[in-house]
Design a protein around this motif. Structure first.
Motif, PDB file in Angstrom:
ATOM      1  N   LEU A  43     -57.417  46.832 -19.406  1.00 45.67           N
ATOM      2  CA  LEU A  43     -56.081  46.632 -18.817  1.00 45.67           C
ATOM      3  C   LEU A  43     -55.918  47.437 -17.519  1.00 45.67           C
ATOM      4  CD1 LEU A  43     -53.854  46.784 -22.050  1.00 45.67           C
ATOM      5  CD2 LEU A  43     -54.448  44.764 -20.729  1.00 45.67           C
ATOM      6  N   ASN A  44     -56.991  48.103 -17.121  1.00 45.93           N
ATOM      7  CA  ASN A  44     -56.969  48.910 -15.885  1.00 45.93           C
ATOM      8  C   ASN A  44     -55.849  49.949 -15.912  1.00 45.93           C
ATOM      9  OD1 ASN A  44     -57.685  49.806 -13.364  1.00 45.93           O
ATOM     10  ND2 ASN A  44     -56.426  48.280 -12.277  1.00 45.93           N
ATOM     11  N   LEU A  45     -55.746  50.653 -17.054  1.00 45.79           N
ATOM     12  CA  LEU A  45     -54.674  51.646 -17.195  1.00 45.79           C
ATOM     13  C   LEU A  45     -55.206  53.077 -17.209  1.00 45.79           C
ATOM     14  CD1 LEU A  45     -52.358  49.908 -19.827  1.00 45.79           C
ATOM     15  CD2 LEU A  45     -51.744  50.522 -17.480  1.00 45.79           C
ATOM     16  N   SER A  46     -56.498  53.267 -16.901  1.00 48.13           N
ATOM     17  CA  SER A  46     -56.975  54.659 -16.911  1.00 48.13           C
ATOM     18  C   SER A  46     -56.783  55.279 -15.527  1.00 48.13           C
ATOM     19  CB  SER A  46     -58.434  54.734 -17.357  1.00 48.13           C
ATOM     20  OG  SER A  46     -59.213  53.954 -16.528  1.00 48.13           O
ATOM     21  N   GLY A  47     -56.772  56.612 -15.510  1.00 48.86           N
ATOM     22  CA  GLY A  47     -56.609  57.325 -14.246  1.00 48.86           C
ATOM     23  C   GLY A  47     -55.149  57.616 -13.941  1.00 48.86           C
ATOM     24  N   SER A  48     -54.930  58.283 -12.816  1.00 47.97           N
ATOM     25  CA  SER A  48     -53.567  58.717 -12.517  1.00 47.97           C
ATOM     26  C   SER A  48     -52.906  57.803 -11.483  1.00 47.97           C
ATOM     27  CB  SER A  48     -53.586  60.155 -12.012  1.00 47.97           C
ATOM     28  OG  SER A  48     -53.961  60.157 -10.660  1.00 47.97           O
ATOM     29  N   THR A  49     -51.567  57.894 -11.414  1.00 42.39           N
ATOM     30  CA  THR A  49     -50.821  57.086 -10.437  1.00 42.39           C
ATOM     31  C   THR A  49     -50.800  57.789  -9.085  1.00 42.39           C
ATOM     32  OG1 THR A  49     -48.768  58.230 -10.964  1.00 42.39           O
ATOM     33  CG2 THR A  49     -49.218  56.224 -12.207  1.00 42.39           C
ATOM     34  N   GLY A  50     -51.245  59.065  -9.086  1.00 43.22           N
ATOM     35  CA  GLY A  50     -51.201  59.850  -7.852  1.00 43.22           C
ATOM     36  C   GLY A  50     -49.876  60.588  -7.705  1.00 43.22           C
ATOM     37  N   GLU A  51     -48.975  60.405  -8.705  1.00 44.92           N
ATOM     38  CA  GLU A  51     -47.684  61.093  -8.625  1.00 44.92           C
ATOM     39  C   GLU A  51     -47.632  62.273  -9.585  1.00 44.92           C
ATOM     40  OE1 GLU A  51     -44.908  57.967  -9.366  1.00 44.92           O
ATOM     41  OE2 GLU A  51     -45.461  56.974  -7.493  1.00 44.92           O
ATOM     42  N   THR A  52     -46.577  63.091  -9.417  1.00 44.09           N
ATOM     43  CA  THR A  52     -46.369  64.255 -10.291  1.00 44.09           C
ATOM     44  C   THR A  52     -45.016  64.087 -10.970  1.00 44.09           C
ATOM     45  OG1 THR A  52     -47.514  65.555  -8.639  1.00 44.09           O
ATOM     46  CG2 THR A  52     -46.284  66.799 -10.259  1.00 44.09           C
ATOM     47  N   ASN A  53     -44.926  64.380 -12.282  1.00 44.76           N
ATOM     48  CA  ASN A  53     -43.635  64.186 -12.962  1.00 44.76           C
ATOM     49  C   ASN A  53     -42.751  65.420 -12.837  1.00 44.76           C
ATOM     50  OD1 ASN A  53     -44.454  66.044 -14.902  1.00 44.76           O
ATOM     51  ND2 ASN A  53     -44.783  64.529 -16.504  1.00 44.76           N
ATOM     52  N   VAL A  54     -41.579  65.349 -13.478  1.00 46.22           N
ATOM     53  CA  VAL A  54     -40.581  66.417 -13.371  1.00 46.22           C
ATOM     54  C   VAL A  54     -41.112  67.748 -13.914  1.00 46.22           C
ATOM     55  CG1 VAL A  54     -39.524  65.679 -15.552  1.00 46.22           C
ATOM     56  CG2 VAL A  54     -38.176  66.985 -13.965  1.00 46.22           C
ATOM     57  N   GLN A  55     -42.131  67.695 -14.762  1.00 44.47           N
ATOM     58  CA  GLN A  55     -42.722  68.918 -15.322  1.00 44.47           C
ATOM     59  C   GLN A  55     -43.796  69.483 -14.387  1.00 44.47           C
ATOM     60  OE1 GLN A  55     -41.284  69.425 -18.274  1.00 44.47           O
ATOM     61  NE2 GLN A  55     -40.603  67.343 -18.705  1.00 44.47           N
ATOM     62  N   GLY A  56     -44.053  68.774 -13.279  1.00 40.89           N
ATOM     63  CA  GLY A  56     -45.096  69.224 -12.364  1.00 40.89           C
ATOM     64  C   GLY A  56     -46.480  68.775 -12.820  1.00 40.89           C
ATOM     65  N   THR A  58     -49.527  65.815 -13.486  1.00 47.29           N
ATOM     66  CA  THR A  58     -50.009  64.570 -12.904  1.00 47.29           C
ATOM     67  C   THR A  58     -49.637  63.397 -13.809  1.00 47.29           C
ATOM     68  OG1 THR A  58     -51.850  65.827 -12.103  1.00 47.29           O
ATOM     69  CG2 THR A  58     -52.138  63.447 -12.094  1.00 47.29           C
ATOM     70  N   VAL A  59     -49.073  62.350 -13.230  1.00 49.41           N
ATOM     71  CA  VAL A  59     -48.687  61.182 -14.033  1.00 49.41           C
ATOM     72  C   VAL A  59     -49.887  60.249 -14.176  1.00 49.41           C
ATOM     73  CG1 VAL A  59     -47.120  59.202 -14.187  1.00 49.41           C
ATOM     74  CG2 VAL A  59     -46.316  61.341 -13.177  1.00 49.41           C
ATOM     75  N   GLN A  60     -50.268  59.993 -15.416  1.00 48.77           N
ATOM     76  CA  GLN A  60     -51.341  59.040 -15.686  1.00 48.77           C
ATOM     77  C   GLN A  60     -50.729  57.635 -15.657  1.00 48.77           C
ATOM     78  OE1 GLN A  60     -54.582  60.114 -16.303  1.00 48.77           O
ATOM     79  NE2 GLN A  60     -53.805  62.166 -15.882  1.00 48.77           N
ATOM     80  N   LYS A  61     -51.562  56.634 -15.306  1.00 43.35           N
ATOM     81  CA  LYS A  61     -51.038  55.253 -15.286  1.00 43.35           C
ATOM     82  C   LYS A  61     -50.442  54.901 -16.648  1.00 43.35           C
ATOM     83  CE  LYS A  61     -54.348  53.274 -12.036  1.00 43.35           C
ATOM     84  NZ  LYS A  61     -55.539  52.418 -11.981  1.00 43.35           N
ATOM     85  N   LEU A  62     -51.107  55.397 -17.706  1.00 39.85           N
ATOM     86  CA  LEU A  62     -50.628  55.061 -19.043  1.00 39.85           C
ATOM     87  C   LEU A  62     -49.293  55.753 -19.360  1.00 39.85           C
ATOM     88  CD1 LEU A  62     -51.626  53.202 -21.304  1.00 39.85           C
ATOM     89  CD2 LEU A  62     -52.733  55.175 -22.345  1.00 39.85           C
TER      90      LEU A  62
END
Ligand code: AFP
Length: 326
Positions: A43-56, A58-62
Motif C-alpha cells: 500500500l506504499n505506507l512505509s516511511g515518513s511524511t517528512g513532517e513533525t507532529n505536535v509532540q515533535g 517524525t510523522v510516519q505515513k501510517l
C-alpha cells in the motif's frame, strides 16, 4: 478460530445504542488499520511524511493514514462530538449534536512499523460537558474517573480489540475470514502479582530514584518472591500492556529525575490504560497518585505511569513513601 459472540451482538446486549455506535465506528477503524499494517509494503505506507507532529516526533505515513481513518469513522458515527488525536495539535468538533468526546493515539508504537513488530490504537471516551454546538477544551480535560469507555486494538501476530464500558475488560479477536470481531476473552483479570517488569531500562539512570530502587528490587535474588523477575519491553505501550493484562507484571514509564511528568500522554495513553487496568483488578499510578484521579490541564499533557499488578504497584508506592536519596 472458535467463534465467540460477535462484537455487534455483545454491544447490543451491554451498551446503549449511542455508545455501541461509537465503539463500532472505532472498531471499523481498527479493522482498516489492521489491514493497512499487514499490507504496508504494497500500500506504499512505509516511511515518513517528512513532517513533525505536535509532540515533535517524525510523522510516519501510517500515522497520518491511521489518524484520518479513525477521525473519518468517528465523524460518520454521528455521535462523536469532539476528537483529539496525538497527530493533531488542536481538538476538532465532528458533530455538534454528538454526545461523545474521543481522545486517541491512532498508531501507538509507530517506531515498530518498519520492523514488523506490534503497534496499536488506544482510545478513551467521555461524555461532553458543554451543551450542543462546537466542543471546548474542557470537554476533553476530564479526569479518568469520568471515562465511559476505553480500549485499544493491538495489531500483532493477530488483531485483538480490548475495551471496557465500565463492567469488566473484554477481548475480541479479528477473524480474517469474514473481517469481524468475535469475543475470545471476557472479564479479563490481571493477576495480583507477576514476574515481569517492563521499562526502557537503558534510561534507568535518568529516571526518578524510586524507579531505580524498584528495578534493583525486581532484579535482586529472592527465592520467596521468585526474583529476579524477567525484563520484557516491546517499546509500544499497547503491546507491553497487552502482555501485562494476560501474563501479569508491571509496566513503567516513570518521571525523569527532578520532574513529575513522564513521556507518555495522559489523555490518550495513560488514562485509557489506567481505566482498563482498574477494570481488570490492577492499579495505575503516576508514582504517587492514582492516574484516574488526576485532573488534566493540557490536551497533550504527559504523565508518569506505573501500571499493572496490584502488588507490584503497591511495592513501588512503598518505596516512594519510604523516600530514597537522589
Ligand atoms: P508513539 O505513539 O509516538 O509511537 O509512541 C510510543 C510510546 O509512546 C509508547 O507506546 C512506548 O511505550 C514508548 O513510546 C516507548 O518510548 P521509549 O522509546 O522512550 O522507550
Amino acid at each position: 478460530m472458535q467463534k465467540g459472540k460477535s462484537l455487534a451482538k455483545f454491544l447490543q446486549e451491554t451498551a446503549s445504542a449511542d455508545l455501541s455506535r461509537m465503539l463500532l465506528s472505532i472498531a471499523e477503524g481498527t479493522k482498516a488499520l489492521s489491514h493497512a499494517v499487514r499490507n504496508i509494503g504494497v500500500l506504499n505506507l512505509s516511511g515518513s511524511t517528512g513532517e513533525t507532529n505536535v509532540q515533535g516526533e517524525t510523522v510516519q505515513k501510517l500515522d497520518d493514514f491511521s489518524n484520518n481513518i479513525i477521525m473519518d469513522l468517528c465523524r460518520s458515527s454521528g455521535v462523536c462530538a469532539g476528537f483529539l488525536s496525538e497527530e493533531n495539535e488542536g481538538l476538532a468538533t465532528l458533530s455538534e449534536a454528538g454526545t461523545y468526546i474521543v481522545s486517541v493515539d491512532p498508531l501507538d508504537g509507530s517506531g515498530n512499523i518498519d520492523i514488523a513488530a506490534p503497534v496499536g490504537t488506544i482510545f478513551s471516551i467521555v461524555e461532553r460537558i458543554s451543551p450542543h454546538g462546537p466542543v471546548s477544551a474542557e470537554d476533553f480535560l476530564q479526569p479518568g474517573e469520568k471515562v465511559v469507555a476505553a480500549g485499544y486494538a493491538i495489531y500483532g501476530s493477530s488483531t485483538i480489540l480490548v475495551f471496557s464500558t465500565g463492567s469488566g475488560v473484554h477481548m475480541f479477536s479479528l477473524n480474517s475470514d469474514d473481517n469481524q470481531y468475535y469475543k475470545t476473552h471476557t472479564n479479563v483479570t490481571i493477576p495480583s502479582n507477576g514476574k515481569i517488569y517492563s521499562l526502557n531500562q537503558g534510561n534507568l539512570s535518568k529516571f526518578e530514584p524510586v524507579a531505580q530502587q524498584f528495578v534493583a528490587w525486581c532484579t535482586a535474588h529472592d527465592k520467596a518472591t521468585s526474583r529476579p523477575y524477567s525484563l520484557r519491553y516491546i517499546g509500544a505501550m499497547v503491546a507491553d500492556m497487552h502482555r501485562t493484562f494476560l501474563k501479569g507484571g508491571v509496566f513503567l514509564y516513570p518521571a525523569a529525575k527532578g520532574e513529575t511528568k513522564g513521556k507518555l500522554r495522559l489523555l490518550y495513553e495513560c488514562i485509557p490504560m489506567a481505566y482498563l487496568t482498574e477494570q481488570a483488578g490492577g492499579r495505575a499510578i503516576n508514582g504517587s497518585r492514582r492516574i484516574l484521579e488526576i485532573q488534566p490541564t493540557e490536551l497533550h499533557e504527559r504523565c508518569a505511569i506505573i501500571i499493572g499488578c496490584r502488588d507490584l504497584v503497591a511495592r513501588y508506592l512503598e518505596f516512594a513513601a519510604a523516600g530514597v536519596d537522589a
